[in-house]
Design a protein around this motif. Structure first.
Motif, PDB file in Angstrom:
ATOM      1  N   ALA A 270       0.837  -1.208   0.000  1.00 32.32           N
ATOM      2  CA  ALA A 270       0.000   0.000   0.000  1.00 32.32           C
ATOM      3  C   ALA A 270       0.869   1.253   0.000  1.00 32.32           C
ATOM      4  O   ALA A 270       0.485   2.298  -0.530  1.00 32.32           O
ATOM      5  CB  ALA A 270      -0.942  -0.011   1.195  1.00 32.32           C
ATOM      6  N   ASP A 271       2.047   1.139   0.578  1.00 29.32           N
ATOM      7  CA  ASP A 271       2.976   2.262   0.667  1.00 29.32           C
ATOM      8  C   ASP A 271       3.474   2.736  -0.704  1.00 29.32           C
ATOM      9  O   ASP A 271       3.929   3.868  -0.842  1.00 29.32           O
ATOM     10  CB  ASP A 271       4.185   1.826   1.505  1.00 29.32           C
ATOM     11  CG  ASP A 271       4.482   2.821   2.612  1.00 29.32           C
ATOM     12  OD1 ASP A 271       3.606   3.648   2.911  1.00 29.32           O
ATOM     13  OD2 ASP A 271       5.598   2.762   3.163  1.00 29.32           O
ATOM     14  N   TYR A 272       3.431   1.866  -1.719  1.00 30.14           N
ATOM     15  CA  TYR A 272       3.815   2.298  -3.065  1.00 30.14           C
ATOM     16  C   TYR A 272       2.790   3.277  -3.638  1.00 30.14           C
ATOM     17  O   TYR A 272       3.046   3.916  -4.646  1.00 30.14           O
ATOM     18  CB  TYR A 272       3.935   1.096  -4.019  1.00 30.14           C
ATOM     19  CG  TYR A 272       5.144   0.217  -3.750  1.00 30.14           C
ATOM     20  CD1 TYR A 272       6.417   0.627  -4.119  1.00 30.14           C
ATOM     21  CD2 TYR A 272       4.997  -1.021  -3.136  1.00 30.14           C
ATOM     22  CE1 TYR A 272       7.521  -0.178  -3.885  1.00 30.14           C
ATOM     23  CE2 TYR A 272       6.095  -1.830  -2.894  1.00 30.14           C
ATOM     24  CZ  TYR A 272       7.352  -1.412  -3.270  1.00 30.14           C
ATOM     25  OH  TYR A 272       8.433  -2.205  -3.021  1.00 30.14           O
TER      26      TYR A 272
ATOM     27  N   PRO B 275      -6.745   3.310 -10.400  1.00 31.88           N
ATOM     28  CA  PRO B 275      -5.796   4.434 -10.280  1.00 31.88           C
ATOM     29  C   PRO B 275      -5.951   5.266  -9.013  1.00 31.88           C
ATOM     30  O   PRO B 275      -5.032   6.014  -8.665  1.00 31.88           O
ATOM     31  CB  PRO B 275      -6.113   5.300 -11.509  1.00 31.88           C
ATOM     32  CG  PRO B 275      -6.833   4.413 -12.458  1.00 31.88           C
ATOM     33  CD  PRO B 275      -7.567   3.415 -11.626  1.00 31.88           C
ATOM     34  N   GLN B 276      -7.072   5.164  -8.329  1.00 34.75           N
ATOM     35  CA  GLN B 276      -7.285   6.043  -7.177  1.00 34.75           C
ATOM     36  C   GLN B 276      -7.072   5.345  -5.835  1.00 34.75           C
ATOM     37  O   GLN B 276      -7.359   5.935  -4.799  1.00 34.75           O
ATOM     38  CB  GLN B 276      -8.696   6.654  -7.219  1.00 34.75           C
ATOM     39  CG  GLN B 276      -9.859   5.683  -7.204  1.00 34.75           C
ATOM     40  CD  GLN B 276     -10.289   5.248  -8.594  1.00 34.75           C
ATOM     41  OE1 GLN B 276      -9.500   4.638  -9.302  1.00 34.75           O
ATOM     42  NE2 GLN B 276     -11.521   5.548  -8.977  1.00 34.75           N
ATOM     43  N   SER B 277      -6.564   4.114  -5.858  1.00 35.49           N
ATOM     44  CA  SER B 277      -6.540   3.360  -4.610  1.00 35.49           C
ATOM     45  C   SER B 277      -5.172   2.759  -4.305  1.00 35.49           C
ATOM     46  O   SER B 277      -4.549   2.172  -5.201  1.00 35.49           O
ATOM     47  CB  SER B 277      -7.564   2.221  -4.710  1.00 35.49           C
ATOM     48  OG  SER B 277      -7.390   1.315  -3.636  1.00 35.49           O
ATOM     49  N   PRO B 278      -4.705   2.864  -3.065  1.00 37.36           N
ATOM     50  CA  PRO B 278      -3.457   2.162  -2.698  1.00 37.36           C
ATOM     51  C   PRO B 278      -3.651   0.656  -2.558  1.00 37.36           C
ATOM     52  O   PRO B 278      -2.687  -0.084  -2.391  1.00 37.36           O
ATOM     53  CB  PRO B 278      -3.074   2.803  -1.362  1.00 37.36           C
ATOM     54  CG  PRO B 278      -4.352   3.322  -0.791  1.00 37.36           C
ATOM     55  CD  PRO B 278      -5.242   3.672  -1.960  1.00 37.36           C
ATOM     56  N   GLY B 279      -4.909   0.206  -2.622  1.00 33.97           N
ATOM     57  CA  GLY B 279      -5.178  -1.223  -2.765  1.00 33.97           C
ATOM     58  C   GLY B 279      -4.643  -2.115  -1.658  1.00 33.97           C
ATOM     59  O   GLY B 279      -4.046  -3.152  -1.933  1.00 33.97           O
TER      60      GLY B 279
ATOM     61  N   HIS C 218     -12.116   0.407  -3.925  1.00 31.55           N
ATOM     62  CA  HIS C 218     -11.749   1.203  -5.107  1.00 31.55           C
ATOM     63  C   HIS C 218     -11.705   2.702  -4.805  1.00 31.55           C
ATOM     64  O   HIS C 218     -12.158   3.531  -5.604  1.00 31.55           O
ATOM     65  CB  HIS C 218     -12.709   0.915  -6.274  1.00 31.55           C
ATOM     66  CG  HIS C 218     -12.387  -0.386  -6.966  1.00 31.55           C
ATOM     67  ND1 HIS C 218     -12.954  -0.769  -8.161  1.00 31.55           N
ATOM     68  CD2 HIS C 218     -11.537  -1.398  -6.627  1.00 31.55           C
ATOM     69  CE1 HIS C 218     -12.474  -1.947  -8.538  1.00 31.55           C
ATOM     70  NE2 HIS C 218     -11.619  -2.349  -7.611  1.00 31.55           N
ATOM     71  N   SER C 219     -11.144   3.035  -3.632  1.00 28.02           N
ATOM     72  CA  SER C 219     -11.016   4.441  -3.246  1.00 28.02           C
ATOM     73  C   SER C 219      -9.697   4.639  -2.513  1.00 28.02           C
ATOM     74  O   SER C 219      -8.992   3.669  -2.188  1.00 28.02           O
ATOM     75  CB  SER C 219     -12.170   4.847  -2.323  1.00 28.02           C
ATOM     76  OG  SER C 219     -11.909   4.400  -0.996  1.00 28.02           O
ATOM     77  N   ALA C 220      -9.414   5.922  -2.207  1.00 27.68           N
ATOM     78  CA  ALA C 220      -8.206   6.233  -1.441  1.00 27.68           C
ATOM     79  C   ALA C 220      -8.299   5.676  -0.020  1.00 27.68           C
ATOM     80  O   ALA C 220      -7.303   5.641   0.706  1.00 27.68           O
ATOM     81  CB  ALA C 220      -8.010   7.747  -1.401  1.00 27.68           C
ATOM     82  N   GLY C 221      -9.491   5.248   0.359  1.00 30.34           N
ATOM     83  CA  GLY C 221      -9.674   4.695   1.710  1.00 30.34           C
ATOM     84  C   GLY C 221      -9.312   3.218   1.830  1.00 30.34           C
ATOM     85  O   GLY C 221      -9.497   2.623   2.896  1.00 30.34           O
ATOM     86  N   ASP C 222      -8.792   2.633   0.762  1.00 34.81           N
ATOM     87  CA  ASP C 222      -8.394   1.214   0.833  1.00 34.81           C
ATOM     88  C   ASP C 222      -6.975   1.133   1.410  1.00 34.81           C
ATOM     89  O   ASP C 222      -6.004   0.887   0.698  1.00 34.81           O
ATOM     90  CB  ASP C 222      -8.477   0.567  -0.549  1.00 34.81           C
ATOM     91  CG  ASP C 222      -8.283  -0.944  -0.485  1.00 34.81           C
ATOM     92  OD1 ASP C 222      -7.964  -1.465   0.599  1.00 34.81           O
ATOM     93  OD2 ASP C 222      -8.441  -1.599  -1.534  1.00 34.81           O
ATOM     94  N   VAL C 223      -6.878   1.356   2.703  1.00 31.18           N
ATOM     95  CA  VAL C 223      -5.593   1.472   3.404  1.00 31.18           C
ATOM     96  C   VAL C 223      -5.391   0.267   4.332  1.00 31.18           C
ATOM     97  O   VAL C 223      -6.341  -0.476   4.592  1.00 31.18           O
ATOM     98  CB  VAL C 223      -5.539   2.791   4.208  1.00 31.18           C
ATOM     99  CG1 VAL C 223      -5.513   3.982   3.256  1.00 31.18           C
ATOM    100  CG2 VAL C 223      -6.705   2.894   5.173  1.00 31.18           C
ATOM    101  N   PRO C 224      -4.179   0.056   4.831  1.00 33.17           N
ATOM    102  CA  PRO C 224      -3.909  -1.166   5.602  1.00 33.17           C
ATOM    103  C   PRO C 224      -4.834  -1.405   6.802  1.00 33.17           C
ATOM    104  O   PRO C 224      -5.088  -2.557   7.155  1.00 33.17           O
ATOM    105  CB  PRO C 224      -2.451  -0.973   6.048  1.00 33.17           C
ATOM    106  CG  PRO C 224      -1.848  -0.175   4.941  1.00 33.17           C
ATOM    107  CD  PRO C 224      -2.925   0.783   4.513  1.00 33.17           C
ATOM    108  N   SER C 225      -5.369  -0.343   7.388  1.00 35.11           N
ATOM    109  CA  SER C 225      -6.240  -0.561   8.558  1.00 35.11           C
ATOM    110  C   SER C 225      -7.533  -1.281   8.180  1.00 35.11           C
ATOM    111  O   SER C 225      -8.231  -1.809   9.037  1.00 35.11           O
ATOM    112  CB  SER C 225      -6.573   0.778   9.228  1.00 35.11           C
ATOM    113  OG  SER C 225      -7.212   1.641   8.310  1.00 35.11           O
TER     114      SER C 225
END
Ligand SMILES: [Zn+2]
Length: 324
Positions: A74-76, A153-157, A294-301
């Motif tokens: 996700a850090d990438y 394109p909008q998500s750190p996945g 599929h958003s910027a909210g797809d973060v490790p938490s």
């Protein structure tokens, strides 16, 4: 040091507490085999046959390591299939597979311009990362475990789909320590995410992979896709596309044992579908809905270690149950 960097350091601190930060620590549950006792015979008539030691046992699924993989990927940032971030992440995944003793190759394929989840994307190339165990022969019977590495394109996945890659890497590490009856090829797929609507503009990496198989397609005895396997939920979804055989799905359900599962049909939204369309038995683990999809909210938490471990356990049990 950015916020992501601090997060990585914090993860490593947690790892130190839980499991130590060095890879491949020996499993404390598996004591070293006793030292060989050299017997001597008088007269030297009959050679001493050494008693075979216990077969190797893999160190169990390491949740902390899997969560660290999720945080690292996700850090990438967003890993759109032709982006520099994707290439960097793929390179990191390659080194991870190699550290477990796999031979890794890269399979490049073209992808079109289009719209990915509402954002314009350019034409170019992406690639699959293919990891084979020592002595692997693609023309001999084998299994495929796959997880897509790219994101919209909008998500750190983190959940979609660093979670699947994280479980795949743990399984690769475990199989290297304790091989299964059939050899297993692992694939981090590029360009799973859509660049338009319809089947043709989706799952580019797996569609390309299957199209290149030729006669060796019949050597792929089964394929399992790990896609979105970390969102917390009461059960692990297990599905297939509803077109080919449901055998792999049913085997995975059986392999779950006491782990709660949700059995689904007609899920055609991941790389298993490319295999199923080509007549290869396939199934998918994962797909619990979550807020950051599929958003910027797809973060490790978003990702739950227990859910990763459940997906890992089901797949591991299934691998061990496959006849050689
Ligand atoms: Zn996905």
């Amino acid at each position: 040091m950015g916020a992501g960097e601090r997060y990585r350091v914090a993860m490593c601190g947690a790892l130190l507490v839980l499991a130590g930060c060095t890879p491949a620590t020996p499993n404390p549950a598996s004591p070293a085999p006793p030292a060989t006792i050299t017997a001597t015979t008088t007269g030297g008539a009959s050679p001493v046959t050494p008693t075979p030691g216990p077969s190797p046992t893999a160190r169990p699924f390491d949740r902390a390591a899997a969560l660290a993989t999720v945080a690292h990927l996700a850090d990438y940032g967003p890993r759109e299939a032709r982006s520099a971030a994707y290439r960097k992440a793929a390179e990191w995944v390659r080194t991870r597979f190699e550290s477990y003793g796999y031979t890794v190759s890269s399979q490049e394929f073209p992808i079109p311009a289009g719209k990915s989840w509402g954002i314009s994307v350019h034409a170019g190339y992406s690639h699959n990362v293919i990891a084979d165990p020592p002595g692997f022969d693609p023309a001999a019977p084998h299994l495929v475990i796959g997880a897509h590495l790219d994101t919209v394109p909008q998500s750190p996945g983190a959940e979609d789909n660093a979670s699947g890659v994280a479980v795949m890497l743990e399984l690769a590490r475990m199989l290297a320590e304790q091989p299964a009856g059939l050899p297993v090829r692992f694939i981090a797929f590029g360009a799973e995410e859509p660049r338009g609507s319809g089947d043709r503009l989706h799952h580019f990496g797996s569609q390309y992979y299957v199209a290149q198989l030729g006669d060796t397609a019949r050597s792929v005895k089964a394929m399992v896709a790990l896609d979105r396997v970390g969102a917390p939920g009461p059960a692990v979804p297990i599905s297939f596309g509803g077109k080919g055989t449901g055998a792999v799905r049913d085997q995975l359900v059986a392999a779950a044992g006491t782990i709660p599962v949700t059995v689904r049909e007609s899920n055609r939204t991941s790389d298993h579908w490319s295999f199923e369309k080509a007549g290869i038995p396939a199934a998918r683990l994962g797909s619990i809905p979550y807020a950051g999809y599929h958003s910027a909210g797809d973060v490790p938490s978003v990702v739950d270690g227990a859910q990763l471990a459940a997906a890992g356990a089901i797949t591991w049990n299934w691998l061990r149950a496959q006849p050689a």
